[in-house]
Design a protein around this motif. Structure first.
Motif, PDB file in Angstrom:
ATOM      1  N   ILE A 108       8.727  23.518  18.350  1.00 21.49           N
ATOM      2  CA  ILE A 108       8.292  24.914  18.433  1.00 21.49           C
ATOM      3  C   ILE A 108       7.244  25.181  17.354  1.00 21.49           C
ATOM      4  O   ILE A 108       7.427  24.792  16.198  1.00 21.49           O
ATOM      5  CB  ILE A 108       9.475  25.884  18.229  1.00 21.49           C
ATOM      6  CG1 ILE A 108      10.512  25.725  19.341  1.00 21.49           C
ATOM      7  CG2 ILE A 108       8.998  27.338  18.165  1.00 21.49           C
ATOM      8  CD1 ILE A 108      11.744  26.592  19.155  1.00 21.49           C
ATOM      9  N   SER A 109       6.170  25.866  17.729  1.00 20.46           N
ATOM     10  CA  SER A 109       5.187  26.343  16.755  1.00 20.46           C
ATOM     11  C   SER A 109       5.360  27.845  16.552  1.00 20.46           C
ATOM     12  O   SER A 109       5.982  28.531  17.370  1.00 20.46           O
ATOM     13  CB  SER A 109       3.764  26.040  17.232  1.00 20.46           C
ATOM     14  OG  SER A 109       3.512  26.668  18.477  1.00 20.46           O
ATOM     15  N   SER A 110       4.813  28.352  15.465  1.00 21.05           N
ATOM     16  CA  SER A 110       4.784  29.792  15.151  1.00 21.05           C
ATOM     17  C   SER A 110       6.164  30.400  14.940  1.00 21.05           C
ATOM     18  O   SER A 110       6.314  31.619  15.022  1.00 21.05           O
ATOM     19  CB  SER A 110       4.053  30.584  16.248  1.00 21.05           C
ATOM     20  OG  SER A 110       2.754  30.090  16.433  1.00 21.05           O
ATOM     21  N   HIS A 111       7.165  29.575  14.687  1.00 16.30           N
ATOM     22  CA  HIS A 111       8.488  30.129  14.392  1.00 16.30           C
ATOM     23  C   HIS A 111       8.428  30.858  13.057  1.00 16.30           C
ATOM     24  O   HIS A 111       7.682  30.457  12.154  1.00 16.30           O
ATOM     25  CB  HIS A 111       9.521  28.997  14.326  1.00 16.30           C
ATOM     26  CG  HIS A 111      10.930  29.476  14.302  1.00 16.30           C
ATOM     27  ND1 HIS A 111      11.568  29.891  13.145  1.00 16.30           N
ATOM     28  CD2 HIS A 111      11.847  29.621  15.293  1.00 16.30           C
ATOM     29  CE1 HIS A 111      12.797  30.256  13.425  1.00 16.30           C
ATOM     30  NE2 HIS A 111      12.994  30.105  14.723  1.00 16.30           N
TER      31      HIS A 111
ATOM     32  N   ALA B 269       3.646  34.020  12.046  1.00 15.24           N
ATOM     33  CA  ALA B 269       2.373  34.135  12.770  1.00 15.24           C
ATOM     34  C   ALA B 269       2.520  35.277  13.770  1.00 15.24           C
ATOM     35  O   ALA B 269       3.393  35.246  14.634  1.00 15.24           O
ATOM     36  CB  ALA B 269       2.058  32.828  13.480  1.00 15.24           C
ATOM     37  N   GLN B 270       1.670  36.284  13.658  1.00 17.40           N
ATOM     38  CA  GLN B 270       1.836  37.497  14.460  1.00 17.40           C
ATOM     39  C   GLN B 270       0.799  37.645  15.564  1.00 17.40           C
ATOM     40  O   GLN B 270       1.119  38.024  16.676  1.00 17.40           O
ATOM     41  CB  GLN B 270       1.749  38.733  13.539  1.00 17.40           C
ATOM     42  CG  GLN B 270       2.870  38.832  12.514  1.00 17.40           C
ATOM     43  CD  GLN B 270       4.147  39.415  13.086  1.00 17.40           C
ATOM     44  OE1 GLN B 270       4.122  40.078  14.116  1.00 17.40           O
ATOM     45  NE2 GLN B 270       5.263  39.188  12.416  1.00 17.40           N
ATOM     46  N   THR B 271      -0.457  37.336  15.254  1.00 15.15           N
ATOM     47  CA  THR B 271      -1.523  37.582  16.226  1.00 15.15           C
ATOM     48  C   THR B 271      -1.697  36.393  17.166  1.00 15.15           C
ATOM     49  O   THR B 271      -1.216  35.291  16.902  1.00 15.15           O
ATOM     50  CB  THR B 271      -2.857  37.842  15.515  1.00 15.15           C
ATOM     51  OG1 THR B 271      -3.291  36.631  14.874  1.00 15.15           O
ATOM     52  CG2 THR B 271      -2.714  38.949  14.471  1.00 15.15           C
ATOM     53  N   LYS B 272      -2.433  36.645  18.238  1.00 12.11           N
ATOM     54  CA  LYS B 272      -2.712  35.586  19.211  1.00 12.11           C
ATOM     55  C   LYS B 272      -3.426  34.416  18.539  1.00 12.11           C
ATOM     56  O   LYS B 272      -3.070  33.249  18.765  1.00 12.11           O
ATOM     57  CB  LYS B 272      -3.564  36.149  20.343  1.00 12.11           C
ATOM     58  CG  LYS B 272      -3.942  35.125  21.408  1.00 12.11           C
ATOM     59  CD  LYS B 272      -4.768  35.775  22.510  1.00 12.11           C
ATOM     60  CE  LYS B 272      -5.178  34.752  23.560  1.00 12.11           C
ATOM     61  NZ  LYS B 272      -5.977  35.377  24.657  1.00 12.11           N
ATOM     62  N   ASN B 273      -4.411  34.707  17.711  1.00 11.81           N
ATOM     63  CA  ASN B 273      -5.167  33.636  17.046  1.00 11.81           C
ATOM     64  C   ASN B 273      -4.291  32.867  16.064  1.00 11.81           C
ATOM     65  O   ASN B 273      -4.394  31.637  15.965  1.00 11.81           O
ATOM     66  CB  ASN B 273      -6.386  34.217  16.327  1.00 11.81           C
ATOM     67  CG  ASN B 273      -7.515  34.548  17.287  1.00 11.81           C
ATOM     68  OD1 ASN B 273      -7.576  34.016  18.395  1.00 11.81           O
ATOM     69  ND2 ASN B 273      -8.414  35.433  16.876  1.00 11.81           N
ATOM     70  N   GLU B 274      -3.443  33.580  15.332  1.00 14.00           N
ATOM     71  CA  GLU B 274      -2.553  32.899  14.392  1.00 14.00           C
ATOM     72  C   GLU B 274      -1.621  31.942  15.126  1.00 14.00           C
ATOM     73  O   GLU B 274      -1.374  30.824  14.670  1.00 14.00           O
ATOM     74  CB  GLU B 274      -1.742  33.932  13.599  1.00 14.00           C
ATOM     75  CG  GLU B 274      -2.540  34.678  12.546  1.00 14.00           C
ATOM     76  CD  GLU B 274      -1.763  35.803  11.901  1.00 14.00           C
ATOM     77  OE1 GLU B 274      -2.151  36.226  10.799  1.00 14.00           O
ATOM     78  OE2 GLU B 274      -0.765  36.277  12.504  1.00 14.00           O
ATOM     79  N   LYS B 275      -1.140  32.373  16.275  1.00 17.90           N
ATOM     80  CA  LYS B 275      -0.239  31.530  17.052  1.00 17.90           C
ATOM     81  C   LYS B 275      -0.986  30.316  17.639  1.00 17.90           C
ATOM     82  O   LYS B 275      -0.477  29.195  17.623  1.00 17.90           O
ATOM     83  CB  LYS B 275       0.438  32.355  18.158  1.00 17.90           C
ATOM     84  CG  LYS B 275       1.418  33.400  17.598  1.00 17.90           C
ATOM     85  CD  LYS B 275       1.906  34.365  18.671  1.00 17.90           C
ATOM     86  CE  LYS B 275       2.972  33.770  19.552  1.00 17.90           C
ATOM     87  NZ  LYS B 275       4.227  33.513  18.870  1.00 17.90           N
ATOM     88  N   LEU B 276      -2.183  30.549  18.140  1.00 16.69           N
ATOM     89  CA  LEU B 276      -2.970  29.442  18.694  1.00 16.69           C
ATOM     90  C   LEU B 276      -3.368  28.440  17.610  1.00 16.69           C
ATOM     91  O   LEU B 276      -3.417  27.232  17.858  1.00 16.69           O
ATOM     92  CB  LEU B 276      -4.222  29.991  19.391  1.00 16.69           C
ATOM     93  CG  LEU B 276      -3.977  30.732  20.713  1.00 16.69           C
ATOM     94  CD1 LEU B 276      -5.273  31.355  21.221  1.00 16.69           C
ATOM     95  CD2 LEU B 276      -3.396  29.796  21.773  1.00 16.69           C
ATOM     96  N   ASN B 277      -3.646  28.942  16.404  1.00 18.99           N
ATOM     97  CA  ASN B 277      -4.000  28.052  15.294  1.00 18.99           C
ATOM     98  C   ASN B 277      -2.850  27.119  14.940  1.00 18.99           C
ATOM     99  O   ASN B 277      -3.077  25.974  14.537  1.00 18.99           O
ATOM    100  CB  ASN B 277      -4.412  28.869  14.068  1.00 18.99           C
ATOM    101  CG  ASN B 277      -5.804  29.456  14.210  1.00 18.99           C
ATOM    102  OD1 ASN B 277      -6.609  28.981  15.015  1.00 18.99           O
ATOM    103  ND2 ASN B 277      -6.091  30.497  13.437  1.00 18.99           N
TER     104      ASN B 277
END
Length: 618
Positions: free
Chosen positions: A503-506, A561-569
């Motif tokens: 899992i990413s962005s946890h 990670a909250q934003t779409k870009n933060e999650k994609l990064n």
């Protein structure tokens, strides 16, 4: 081979009701899923349980909620109540990706067709029914309503919402696995008790304007208080989770405006006999004939699988299973499992291969506390984190015997295990050496005899700081299990794969944590494809951390990670081996001065990045 008639399914149309010679219905169920008469589909189970109570039950799958509402009218008014089951998946997870993009297919609909259910069907269906038939009770059930029974963060609307009964006009909500509360509800209604006097049924919730005495109950911070102070929402969650995992829980109260949501404590774990009864009902195990020639992916996945237990004592922070099924394991008897396998062997296209004997975690069958008195006092969400409880009897012997017996049944060529396993239970050294011997034997038998080419496990991450928040074991345990898996394969000349899930962005995970994950999995020769970006879903600890920014048990601040870009990064690090991601990964790591990670992740052994005295790459 089984030959089915139309009347072997619950009726879905007026014509099918008339074929049975019925002039009325007791209960009409509305489901967000296609109607598959299989014990893995909640609406089918509830329908069969009600049928076993002697009721006349019909089901309306995926009703059209637009237009003239003819699907909500076609069967008329039931004698007792309407039931609403939004589907086996949360409708928003079903509809949207972690980045809130609309999905292109629906695994629970014929031919994967989208648009056959609304967002939040629990709310939409119940509003339509109440508008059409204001005097007929409506009962909510299923995962969507269950996880929204109290104030919860809604990721898709990015706001805190009150318990779902404040948005739905339904009269009652059944949470968790619904067989026992629905049976009790029906029995009391059959006794002539009015619906509005049924506020004491365990495992139900209702909304009231009356003043509720708090003696012996727990009053949570109100919805309005939680809106003003996220700390209070986090504190509420700790109480809710602990009460969900207690053998004897308290009634929970939460005020919302001038009303109060009342959540009655759950039933004790369902017994073996009761679980057998639910699975031994006369399911056809097939989609309704109306779907002839159509493909329902969720059904195809479990078509030849058998659920052997319920519950999970893992307590993973991102998972809602314990909040819905509970942490205590309820297992079926061997006889009930054999009966279902025999039914599968009679299916016309069965080729001799059972795709799974499993559950939420495949290797928790018949596991329980040695001293039940200790379990009855325990409120911990996990029996195996941060360490495996000394009171847990993690004996794999019953599961070993089940495997050995089922593979000898007539018509069976091979039994595979498709559910994920908990390798921490296999690696732990128990004080009782018999448990150690059984664990060792189980591990070897699982790998040699029951892997269909790929075995699923879920390390979820590699970094200790993230794993602690996830309530998962250290990554070193996955590395150890991987060595055992490879060794057994080599010994037996097998070419099988271990498939790890990550899992990413946890919450608590940073870009650097993801870069370290990429390096460590690369060093183990994994190119990851079974991955997901964290999706906040109601009533999980990870979601509460994501929304509030606080760990509910320590009240320490945790970043997410909250934003779409933060999650994609973060997600891009899974795919370091793909050319389209390499440049941006390198740019990021260079910007923070982590040339060491560039060397480990993106360069060959012949070429590495170093810094000269001026700090430039050479």
């Amino acid at each position: 081979m089984n030959e089915h008639r139309l009347t072997d399914w619950l009726p879905t149309t007026k014509k099918e009701v008339e074929i049975r010679g019925w002039d009325y219905l007791d209960v009409i169920l509305f489901s967000g899923d296609a109607y598959v008469d299989h014990p893995s589909f909640g609406a089918a189970v509830i329908g069969r349980v009600l049928e076993a109570e002697g009721l006349r039950v019909a089901i309306v799958p995926q009703p059209d909620w637009r237009g003239d509402f003819r699907d909500f009218k076609k069967l008329g008014v039931p004698r007792l109540f309407f039931g609403v089951s939004p589907g086996a998946m949360d409708s928003m997870v079903n509809h949207y990706t972690a980045n809130k993009r609309l999905r292109s297919d629906d695994a629970y609909s014929p031919d994967k067709q989208t648009g056959l259910r609304p967002d939040y069907p629990s709310i939409v269906y119940s509003k339509i029914l109440k508008d059409l038939y204001p005097d007929v009770p409506v009962v909510l059930g299923g995962i969507e309503a269950s996880m929204r029974r109290l104030a919860h963060y809604d990721y898709w609307e990015d706001r805190l919402r009150p318990g779902i009964l404040c948005d739905s006009p339904a009269d009652m909500l059944i949470y968790g696995m619904g067989e026992k509360p629905i049976q009790e509800l029906v029995r009391k209604l059959q006794q002539g008790i009015p619906f509005h006097q049924l506020g004491d049924i365990p495992q139900t919730a209702f909304l009231t304007s009356e003043r509720i005495k708090t003696n012996g109950h727990i009053e949570l911070f109100s919805f309005e208080e939680c809106l003003k102070d996220k700390r209070k929402q986090a504190q509420n969650f700790k109480i809710i989770e602990e009460e969900s995992n207690k053998y004897r829980a308290s009634r929970l109260l939460q005020k919302t405006g001038k009303q109060t949501i009342v959540v009655n404590p759950p039933y004790p774990p369902i017994s073996e006999m009761e679980l057998d009864q639910a699975y031994d009902l006369p399911y056809t195990r097939m989609p309704h004939p109306k779907y002839k020639g159509k493909f329902i992916p969720a059904y195809e996945m479990i078509k030849f699988s058998v659920t052997i237990h319920r519950g999970c004592f893992g307590g993973c922070a991102f998972c809602a299973i314990s909040a819905h099924q509970g942490k205590f394991i309820s297992s079926r008897s061997n006889q009930s499992i054999f009966k279902e396998i025999k039914a599968i062997t009679q299916m016309p296209d069965f080729k001799g291969y059972i795709s799974d004997l499993g559950g939420p975690s495949a290797n928790m069958y018949q596991m329980a506390g040695t001293d039940k008195k200790i379990c009855m006092k325990c409120k911990k969400p996990s029996c195996i984190f941060p360490v495996i409880c000394k009171n847990l009897s993690a004996d794999h012997t019953p599961l070993l015997e089940l495997y050995k017996t089922t593979e000898r049944l007539p018509g069976i060529k091979k039994i595979f295990i498709g559910s994920g396993i908990r390798y921490d239970l296999l690696l732990h050294r128990y004080e009782n050496d018999k448990l150690n011997q059984a664990t060792k034997e189980y591990t070897r038998k699982l790998i040699t005899d029951h892997v269909s080419g790929r075995l699923k496990v879920a390390p979820e991450h590699t970094e200790d700081s993230v794993l602690r928040i996830m309530r998962k074991p250290p990554f070193q345990q996955f590395e150890q299990f991987n060595r055992i898996f490879n060794h057994v394969n080599k010994e037996n000349n097998l070419k099988q794969q271990l498939i790890p899930y990550f899992i990413s962005s946890h919450p608590g995970c940073s870009n650097i944590d993801m870069a370290e994950l990429a390096v460590k999995t690369k060093n183990m020769d994994f190119q990851l494809d079974q991955v997901q970006d964290f999706t906040p879903t109601p009533m999980t600890m990870a979601t509460e951390i994501f929304y509030t920014g606080f760990h509910p048990y320590t009240m320490e601040k945790v970043n997410s990670a909250q934003t779409k870009n933060e999650k994609l990064n973060q997600r891009q690090f899974f795919f370091w081996y793909k050319p389209e991601f390499r440049n941006q990964i390198e740019r990021y790591l260079r910007s923070i001065g982590r040339m060491d990670l560039i060397n480990k992740l993106l360069t060959s052994k012949q070429k590495t990045f170093t810094k000269n005295k001026r700090g430039k790459r050479s």
